[in-house]
Design a protein around this motif. Structure first.
Motif, short mmCIF file in Angstrom:
data_model
loop_
_atom_site.label_atom_id
_atom_site.label_comp_id
_atom_site.label_asym_id
_atom_site.label_seq_id
_atom_site.Cartn_x
_atom_site.Cartn_y
_atom_site.Cartn_z
N LYS A 120 -43.09 36.09 30.32
CA LYS A 120 -44.02 35.19 31.00
C LYS A 120 -43.32 33.89 31.37
O LYS A 120 -42.60 33.30 30.56
CB LYS A 120 -45.23 34.91 30.11
N HIS B 123 -50.76 34.59 36.75
CA HIS B 123 -49.74 34.59 35.70
C HIS B 123 -48.47 35.16 36.30
O HIS B 123 -48.50 36.18 37.00
CB HIS B 123 -50.19 35.43 34.51
N TYR C 3 -44.41 36.48 35.84
CA TYR C 3 -43.49 37.07 34.89
C TYR C 3 -42.10 37.17 35.49
O TYR C 3 -41.93 37.63 36.62
CB TYR C 3 -43.96 38.46 34.46
N GLU D 128 -43.22 43.85 27.74
CA GLU D 128 -43.15 42.39 27.63
C GLU D 128 -42.26 41.98 26.46
O GLU D 128 -42.26 42.60 25.40
CB GLU D 128 -44.54 41.80 27.45
#
Length: 239
Positions: A129, A169, A171, A217
Motif C-alpha cells: 500500500k 487506495h 498499491y 499484499e
C-alpha cells in the motif's frame, strides 16, 4: 516441492555502471543478495543467471551455482526461461529475485508463495500500500490494481485507480515474482503486447495473453538499488 531461486544479475546498467558488483559496505551488492537468499529455508536451491564472467567469478567465490545466459535477454524472466530450457536447473516453482534487491526478507518470500502449492493461478507477485503522494504520481513507481480475489487487473506507471478523494487506495507493485514450472513454459514464446511496450512492463505481456497473476499484499517496501543515491541509502541502512 522444489523451489528454485534464480538471481538474474546483468552486469551492464545505465544509471549505476556495473551495478551488481558495486561495493556496498565492504561487499559487492550481489553478494548481499546471494547471502540473503541462502538464508531462506523455503528455497531448495539458489543460483545466479548472468551475462558476464565477472559476475560468474563472484558467484563461484561464494560457492553459488552460476550460469551464463545470453546478453540479448531483456529481462530477468527471460534469463529464467533460458535456464529452464537448458535443463541445467529444474524447479516446481521458480522465484525471480533481482540482483539489485538486497532487502527482500524471508517474510516476503513466505507471502509470495503462500498459495503456491494449491493455487489455480501459477504466477505470483507482491504489492504494498502506498502512503505518500509522490509515489502515486511517480512513473518510477509501478502501481497495480486487483480484483476482489487479488488477481491483477492492470499495472501502470500512471496513478491507478483514478485518484478520487477519500475513495482510492493505491498499491505499489513489488518486482518479486514466482512462477510454476508450467507457467514459465507457457510464457516462453509469448510475443510482446502493445500495452507492455507502452508502459515498459513485462508483466503486461502475461496479462495481455490471458495468464492471470495473483498479487499478495506485503507490508514491506524494500529498497531497490538503481542509482548512486540509492546505493548510498542502502549503505546507511546496512550500517
Amino acid at each position: 516441492m522444489k523451489v528454485t531461486c534464480v538471481i538474474p544479475a546483468r552486469l551492464s546498467s545505465t544509471r549505476l555502471p556495473k551495478k551488481v558488483l558495486a561495493p556496498l559496505n565492504g561487499k559487492p551488492l550481489l553478494q548481499w543478495v546471494i547471502e540473503a537468499a541462502k538464508e531462506i529455508p523455503l528455497f531448495s536451491e539458489v543460483v545466479v543467471a548472468t551475462d558476464h564472467s565477472d559476475v560468474e567469478s563472484l558467484a563461484k567465490e561464494l560457492d553459488t551455482p552460476c550460469f551464463l545466459t545470453s546478453p540479448e535477454c531483456i529481462s530477468g524472466t527471460e534469463r529464467l526461461i533460458e535456464l529452464k530450457q537448458s535443463g541445467k536447473v529444474t524447479a516446481d516453482i521458480w522465484v525471480n529475485w533481482q540482483g539489485d534487491e538486497p532487502f527482500i526478507t524471508q517474510e516476503m518470500i513466505g507471502q509470495l508463495l503462500q498459495t503456491a502449492p494449491d493455487d489455480f493461478i501459477s504466477i505470483w507477485t507482491l504489492r504494498k500500500k502506498i502512503t505518500d503522494t509522490r509515489s502515486i504520481h511517480s512513473p518510477d513507481v509501478v502501481k497495480v490494481v486487483c480484483d476482489e480475489e487479488g488477481r491483477a487487473l492492470y499495472f501502470s506507471r500512471s496513478p491507478i485507480p483514478y485518484p478520487q478523494e477519500g475513495h482510492s487506495h493505491f498499491y505499489k507493485h513489488i518486482g518479486l515474482y514466482a512462477f510454476s514450472d508450467e507457467a514459465l513454459y507457457q510464457i516462453t514464446d509469448l510475443p510482446p503486447t502493445a500495452l507492455e511496450l507502452s508502459e515498459k512492463l513485462e508483466q503486461l505481456r502475461f496479462l495481455g495473453h490471458g495468464l492471470p497473476i495473483r498479487v499478495h499484499e506485503t507490508f514491506t517496501d524494500p529498497l531497490g538499488i538503481n542509482t548512486p543515491e540509492e546505493l548510498s541509502m542502502a549503505a546507511a541502512l546496512l550500517s
